[in-house]
Design an enzyme around this catalytic site. Structure first.
Site, PDB file in Angstrom:
ATOM      1  N   CYS A 290     100.290  69.727 -10.877  1.00  0.00           N
ATOM      2  CA  CYS A 290     100.138  71.353 -11.207  1.00  0.00           C
ATOM      3  C   CYS A 290      99.297  71.356 -12.713  1.00  0.00           C
ATOM      4  O   CYS A 290      99.660  71.217 -13.800  1.00  0.00           O
ATOM      5  CB  CYS A 290     101.701  71.765 -11.542  1.00  0.00           C
ATOM      6  SG  CYS A 290     101.818  73.373 -12.405  1.00  0.00           S
TER       7      CYS A 290
ATOM      8  N   CYS B  84     100.688  73.613 -15.312  1.00  0.00           N
ATOM      9  CA  CYS B  84     101.896  72.871 -15.989  1.00  0.00           C
ATOM     10  C   CYS B  84     100.874  72.069 -17.006  1.00  0.00           C
ATOM     11  O   CYS B  84     101.546  72.018 -18.238  1.00  0.00           O
ATOM     12  CB  CYS B  84     102.419  71.820 -15.061  1.00  0.00           C
ATOM     13  SG  CYS B  84     103.609  72.720 -14.172  1.00  0.00           S
TER      14      CYS B  84
END
Length: 107
Positions: free
Chosen positions: A32, A35
């Site tokens: 991600c 993230c």
């Protein structure tokens, strides 16, 4: 990064639910991009607020926790206090925006 730890289903209760003071839980995954963007921001918050603990939960490895806490998008950042979710944020945000979201909860 003294206040940043990783949690699993086996350690979540001790690391988060039983913790003294506020705990920011970062539900994330290695693949991600957002993230990875928000991770250093959370590290900064942990350094600047010594009473705040940051706990990271890898959703790929801990799917049961992700389902239990209704994580439908990542990064999902949940602030716990006294074992309860007090604030939830989904998506990467700059430090100032997160501080505003968590205003009054980091003390």
């Amino acid at each position: 990064m003294a206040n940043v730890t990783h949690a699993t289903a086996a350690t979540f209760e001790q690391e988060v639910l039983g913790a003294d003071g506020p705990v920011i839980v970062d539900f994330w995954a290695e693949w991600c991009g957002p993230c990875r963007q928000v991770s250093p921001v959370l590290d900064q918050l942990a350094e600047e607020h010594p009473n705040v603990k940051v706990v990271k939960v890898n959703v790929d490895e801990e799917m049961s926790l992700a389902m239990e806490y209704q994580v439908t998008g990542i990064p999902a950042i949940k602030l716990f206090r006294d074992g309860e979710i007090r604030k939830e944020v989904v998506g990467a945000k700059p430090k100032g925006a997160l501080e505003k979201d968590f205003e009054g909860l980091l003390d």
